[in-house]
Design a protein around this motif. Structure first.
Motif, PDB file in Angstrom:
ATOM      1  N   HIS A  94      43.809  34.150  56.968  1.00  0.00           N
ATOM      2  CA  HIS A  94      42.552  33.425  56.802  1.00  0.00           C
ATOM      3  C   HIS A  94      41.856  33.122  58.124  1.00  0.00           C
ATOM      4  O   HIS A  94      40.698  32.704  58.135  1.00  0.00           O
ATOM      5  CB  HIS A  94      42.806  32.110  56.057  1.00  0.00           C
ATOM      6  CG  HIS A  94      43.784  31.213  56.774  1.00  0.00           C
ATOM      7  ND1 HIS A  94      45.140  31.454  56.754  1.00  0.00           N
ATOM      8  CD2 HIS A  94      43.605  30.102  57.534  1.00  0.00           C
ATOM      9  CE1 HIS A  94      45.761  30.516  57.458  1.00  0.00           C
ATOM     10  NE2 HIS A  94      44.853  29.695  57.946  1.00  0.00           N
ATOM     11  N   VAL A  95      42.544  33.337  59.245  1.00  0.00           N
ATOM     12  CA  VAL A  95      41.996  32.982  60.555  1.00  0.00           C
ATOM     13  C   VAL A  95      41.012  34.027  61.060  1.00  0.00           C
ATOM     14  O   VAL A  95      40.063  33.708  61.769  1.00  0.00           O
ATOM     15  CB  VAL A  95      43.144  32.773  61.570  1.00  0.00           C
ATOM     16  CG1 VAL A  95      42.602  32.575  62.986  1.00  0.00           C
ATOM     17  CG2 VAL A  95      43.991  31.571  61.156  1.00  0.00           C
ATOM     18  N   PHE A  96      41.202  35.284  60.680  1.00  0.00           N
ATOM     19  CA  PHE A  96      40.356  36.386  61.153  1.00  0.00           C
ATOM     20  C   PHE A  96      39.506  36.912  60.000  1.00  0.00           C
ATOM     21  O   PHE A  96      40.030  37.168  58.912  1.00  0.00           O
ATOM     22  CB  PHE A  96      41.216  37.521  61.722  1.00  0.00           C
ATOM     23  CG  PHE A  96      42.159  37.086  62.804  1.00  0.00           C
ATOM     24  CD1 PHE A  96      41.744  36.994  64.117  1.00  0.00           C
ATOM     25  CD2 PHE A  96      43.479  36.772  62.498  1.00  0.00           C
ATOM     26  CE1 PHE A  96      42.618  36.607  65.117  1.00  0.00           C
ATOM     27  CE2 PHE A  96      44.361  36.380  63.487  1.00  0.00           C
ATOM     28  CZ  PHE A  96      43.933  36.293  64.801  1.00  0.00           C
ATOM     29  N   LEU A  97      38.230  37.087  60.233  1.00  0.00           N
ATOM     30  CA  LEU A  97      37.329  37.585  59.197  1.00  0.00           C
ATOM     31  C   LEU A  97      37.773  38.942  58.678  1.00  0.00           C
ATOM     32  O   LEU A  97      37.675  39.226  57.486  1.00  0.00           O
ATOM     33  CB  LEU A  97      35.901  37.681  59.761  1.00  0.00           C
ATOM     34  CG  LEU A  97      34.854  38.369  58.884  1.00  0.00           C
ATOM     35  CD1 LEU A  97      34.704  37.645  57.550  1.00  0.00           C
ATOM     36  CD2 LEU A  97      33.520  38.457  59.597  1.00  0.00           C
ATOM     37  N   SER A  98      38.280  39.789  59.565  1.00  0.00           N
ATOM     38  CA  SER A  98      38.570  41.172  59.208  1.00  0.00           C
ATOM     39  C   SER A  98      39.989  41.386  58.705  1.00  0.00           C
ATOM     40  O   SER A  98      40.420  42.524  58.552  1.00  0.00           O
ATOM     41  CB  SER A  98      38.338  42.068  60.434  1.00  0.00           C
ATOM     42  OG  SER A  98      39.128  41.634  61.533  1.00  0.00           O
ATOM     43  N   SER A  99      40.740  40.324  58.434  1.00  0.00           N
ATOM     44  CA  SER A  99      42.169  40.490  58.192  1.00  0.00           C
ATOM     45  C   SER A  99      42.549  40.727  56.734  1.00  0.00           C
ATOM     46  O   SER A  99      43.633  41.221  56.458  1.00  0.00           O
ATOM     47  CB  SER A  99      42.931  39.261  58.703  1.00  0.00           C
ATOM     48  OG  SER A  99      42.521  38.110  57.993  1.00  0.00           O
ATOM     49  N   LYS A 100      41.698  40.373  55.800  1.00  0.00           N
ATOM     50  CA  LYS A 100      42.056  40.617  54.394  1.00  0.00           C
ATOM     51  C   LYS A 100      40.791  40.727  53.560  1.00  0.00           C
ATOM     52  O   LYS A 100      39.717  40.240  53.918  1.00  0.00           O
ATOM     53  CB  LYS A 100      42.978  39.532  53.841  1.00  0.00           C
ATOM     54  CG  LYS A 100      42.362  38.159  53.716  1.00  0.00           C
ATOM     55  CD  LYS A 100      43.320  37.202  53.024  1.00  0.00           C
ATOM     56  CE  LYS A 100      42.699  35.810  52.878  1.00  0.00           C
ATOM     57  NZ  LYS A 100      43.567  34.904  52.122  1.00  0.00           N
ATOM     58  N   SER A 101      40.955  41.365  52.430  1.00  0.00           N
ATOM     59  CA  SER A 101      39.813  41.676  51.588  1.00  0.00           C
ATOM     60  C   SER A 101      39.133  40.425  51.032  1.00  0.00           C
ATOM     61  O   SER A 101      37.911  40.382  50.923  1.00  0.00           O
ATOM     62  CB  SER A 101      40.269  42.577  50.444  1.00  0.00           C
ATOM     63  OG  SER A 101      41.379  42.011  49.783  1.00  0.00           O
ATOM     64  N   ALA A 102      39.914  39.405  50.683  1.00  0.00           N
ATOM     65  CA  ALA A 102      39.324  38.199  50.098  1.00  0.00           C
ATOM     66  C   ALA A 102      38.376  37.514  51.073  1.00  0.00           C
ATOM     67  O   ALA A 102      37.431  36.826  50.652  1.00  0.00           O
ATOM     68  CB  ALA A 102      40.428  37.232  49.666  1.00  0.00           C
ATOM     69  N   ASN A 103      38.604  37.677  52.380  1.00  0.00           N
ATOM     70  CA  ASN A 103      37.696  37.083  53.365  1.00  0.00           C
ATOM     71  C   ASN A 103      36.291  37.631  53.203  1.00  0.00           C
ATOM     72  O   ASN A 103      35.299  36.916  53.380  1.00  0.00           O
ATOM     73  CB  ASN A 103      38.193  37.370  54.784  1.00  0.00           C
ATOM     74  CG  ASN A 103      39.490  36.653  55.099  1.00  0.00           C
ATOM     75  OD1 ASN A 103      40.070  36.002  54.236  1.00  0.00           O
ATOM     76  ND2 ASN A 103      39.965  36.771  56.313  1.00  0.00           N
ATOM     77  N   PHE A 104      36.196  38.929  52.873  1.00  0.00           N
ATOM     78  CA  PHE A 104      34.884  39.539  52.688  1.00  0.00           C
ATOM     79  C   PHE A 104      34.212  39.014  51.425  1.00  0.00           C
ATOM     80  O   PHE A 104      32.986  38.963  51.350  1.00  0.00           O
ATOM     81  CB  PHE A 104      35.014  41.058  52.625  1.00  0.00           C
ATOM     82  CG  PHE A 104      35.487  41.672  53.914  1.00  0.00           C
ATOM     83  CD1 PHE A 104      34.694  41.665  55.044  1.00  0.00           C
ATOM     84  CD2 PHE A 104      36.739  42.243  53.996  1.00  0.00           C
ATOM     85  CE1 PHE A 104      35.131  42.227  56.222  1.00  0.00           C
ATOM     86  CE2 PHE A 104      37.189  42.805  55.171  1.00  0.00           C
ATOM     87  CZ  PHE A 104      36.378  42.805  56.295  1.00  0.00           C
TER      88      PHE A 104
END
Length: 618
Positions: free
Chosen positions: A334-344
């Motif tokens: 959850h810390v990096f925008l690009s780290s997981k699909s749900a962030n998008f």
């Protein structure tokens, strides 16, 4: 005789069959190589004995005997291919002729090559057949597991029935209400059926999303540009670009080379190897936008590390390394925008002004204290959970042999490295050149495609297209809900959350976290994120709370889980490591560590509130 791993690595690179394999696959095999020196007439293996070793004849000669008949004589080639093709027993006696040297590779090592390449398996079959001519061979082949639809499963049956019954019952209730017009009623009917399919997991997650989008279009519930907005959004193209770059990084072997390079300098203790496994997963987190992808890369590395260091499988030390690898790949997603699909998904649901503010760098800056608090609490918990400290036995020569097997950086690795640097520089300097992040990502994707690093077939198979369809569908559903005004309407039913959001934010965090944890027992992670974000982000704007903060809390807590079925990448982690004589780690101990991770997620939010107020976010 001192075994020269570097020399054996060179010979294996030029050996028949293995010379056709990638250097990344060979580098994983090298640590298992063992040299044997045989005298004239010495037996290497006998017919009927378990086929556990594949042998490469590096010098001298080996005869294969069927009774008293000479079946074949092998020089500079393989014998014992039965181990490579998973036959249970050897089919002939192998006897050394004169002074002979062979390199032995255990079955589990060579399976790293044959499982990655069906062509390598075919070549080992061909080599085996060439020894025996017209003699019939019936090797026992491993049967790959095939996922089959459980038509007799009563849970699945109930799901299909409810996907029809629930919309009917909902319609009978809604038709007497005047607060919903026809389009809103139809939207709710379609959405209810979609949610039932998600909850019961009857089909892959993207199929209900696609069903919902198509139904909304056919029923003309909202304009097509609203329903299909997700497939033209910046978050969709950013996810596409990062999936493509992640596939190139994994395929090039650049990340695996980095792990080997780090192994040269890591102190040979359990603690430092656990730290290195965690840091390796953490370094992959902002680059590979999928926890499943990071787990897929770390699984073989973890397995190789435990085997090579002599740690007893299932021990506390092996579990420590396993937990470190798993946590490094998932704990700070959850810390990096690009780290997981749900962030998008959350990024796509933010208002336009918030999307412009929370670039990759500012997202990291806003999450910094949450991440640091998570790190501190993680290392404190593992210190008490894994108290034993094991001295590891690993040869520096082994690491050097693996690095030498990889050779110098290939052109594919260089282009992958340059592409990654360009992407990171573009992200860091976004405030200067004012180019939106999705278009920077698309530019990098075009670069790797132009250089041919991602072939046509790989572009089709290596990118997670089902998730991209799900992402576009979720954003479209959210846009249609907003167009119909349903988000505002349903938000009014959550006044108990709305009141605490405005008056007592600490209480709101607790109530929201408990609600998410309860919902996660029946709803997958990405779906839960989409549902909560769709309802609460518009509510946060109405209450004067930064919508990103609500999204960050949802992303952090929704990653928590208690049972394996709740976490797809943990199931993948189990699957990667299960084909072994005994379990690699103590699952009960690892799940205990995961429970502590859930507590850590909760505490890290409270510990960061002061910093968020300082940043002006809270």
């Amino acid at each position: 005789m001192i075994v020269n791993l570097k020399q054996m690595a060179k010979e294996l690179r030029t050996a028949p069959i293995l010379s056709e394999c990638s250097v990344q696959e060979l580098a994983r095999v090298v640590p298992y190589a063992v040299e044997h020196c045989l005298e004239d007439g010495e037996i290497l293996f006998q017919s009927g004995s378990p086929a556990l070793m594949l042998y490469f004849v590096r010098s001298g000669k080996v005869q294969l005997l069927a009774g008293s008949r000479v079946v074949a004589e092998v020089e500079q080639g393989f014998v014992g291919e039965e181990a490579a093709v998973s036959s249970e027993c050897y089919m002939a006696d192998a006897v050394a002729i004169g002074a002979t040297e062979v390199i032995a590779l255990p079955r589990e090592a060579i399976s790293k090559v044959t499982s990655a390449s069906s062509e390598a398996l075919d070549r080992f079959y061909t080599s085996l057949l060439s020894h025996y001519g017209d003699r019939p061979i019936k090797p026992s082949l491993p049967i790959s597991p095939i996922v089959q639809l459980k038509t007799t499963d009563w849970v699945q049956s109930c799901g299909w029935i409810l996907s029809v019954v629930v919309p009917v019952l909902l319609y009978l209730w809604l038709r007497n209400l005047t607060e919903f017009d026809w389009n809103s009623q139809m939207f709710l009917l379609v959405l209810s059926s979609t949610i039932v399919m998600w909850v019961f997991g009857m089909v892959p997650e993207f199929i209900p999303g696609l069903f919902c989008i198509l139904s909304l279009l056919i029923l003309d519930i909202a304009p097509s540009n609203v329903i299909l907005a997700g497939f033209a959004s910046g978050s969709f193209f950013m996810a596409l670009s990062l999936f493509g770059l992640g596939a190139v990084l994994m395929g090039s072997g650049l990340t695996y080379r980095l792990v080997l390079w780090l192994s040269r300098y890591i102190p040979k203790t359990e603690f430092w190897y656990a730290v290195s496994m965690f840091v390796t997963g953490l370094l992959m987190t902002p680059i590979l936008p999928s926890a499943n992808g990071r787990i897929g890369l770390l699984g073989p590395i973890l397995s190789d590390t435990i085997d090579a260091t002599g740690i007893k499988q299932g021990s506390r030390a092996a579990t420590h390394l396993s937990f470190a690898a798993f946590s490094g790949a998932s704990l700070l997603s959850h810390v990096f925008l690009s780290s997981k699909s749900a962030n998008f998904v959350v990024y796509g649901l933010l208002p336009i002004q918030s999307q412009q503010q929370f670039s990759w760098i500012y997202w990291l800056q806003a999450s910094l204290v949450i991440g640091l608090a998570t790190l501190v609490l993680y290392f404190l918990s593992t210190f008490f959970l894994f108290r034993n400290r094991t001295k590891l036995q690993i040869s520096r020569q082994q690491v050097e042999a693996q690095v030498e097997t990889l050779g110098p950086l290939s052109s594919q690795e260089w282009i992958s490295l340059i592409s990654t640097v360009i992407l990171l520089l573009g992200i860091v300097t976004a405030s200067i050149h004012k180019i939106q992040l999705p278009w920077i990502g698309l530019g990098v994707l075009f670069l790797v495609l132009a250089f041919g690093l991602l072939k046509k077939n790989e572009f089709r198979t290596q990118i997670d297209w089902p998730f991209l369809i799900l992402l576009g569908s979720l954003v479209g559903i959210s846009e249609a809900m907003s167009y119909l005004g349903l988000d505002t309407h349903f938000g009014s039913y959550l006044t108990w959350l709305s009141d605490s959001m405005k008056s007592n934010f600490s209480l709101f965090i607790f109530l929201l976290s408990v609600t998410i944890l309860v919902v996660r027992f029946v709803i997958p992670n990405t779906t839960a994120v989409a549902i909560f974000a769709t309802i609460l982000i518009p509510m946060s704007e109405a209450n004067g709370v930064n919508p990103w903060l609500i999204g960050a809390i949802i992303l952090n807590i929704s990653d928590a889980w208690f049972f394996p079925y709740q976490c797809s990448y943990y199931l993948q982690f189990q699957e990667l490591l299960e084909n072994r004589p005994q379990p690699l780690f103590n699952e009960k101990l690892l799940l205990k560590g995961n429970f502590l991770s859930t507590v850590i997620r909760f505490l890290s939010i409270y510990l960061s509130l002061g910093y968020l107020r300082y940043m002006g976010i809270l």
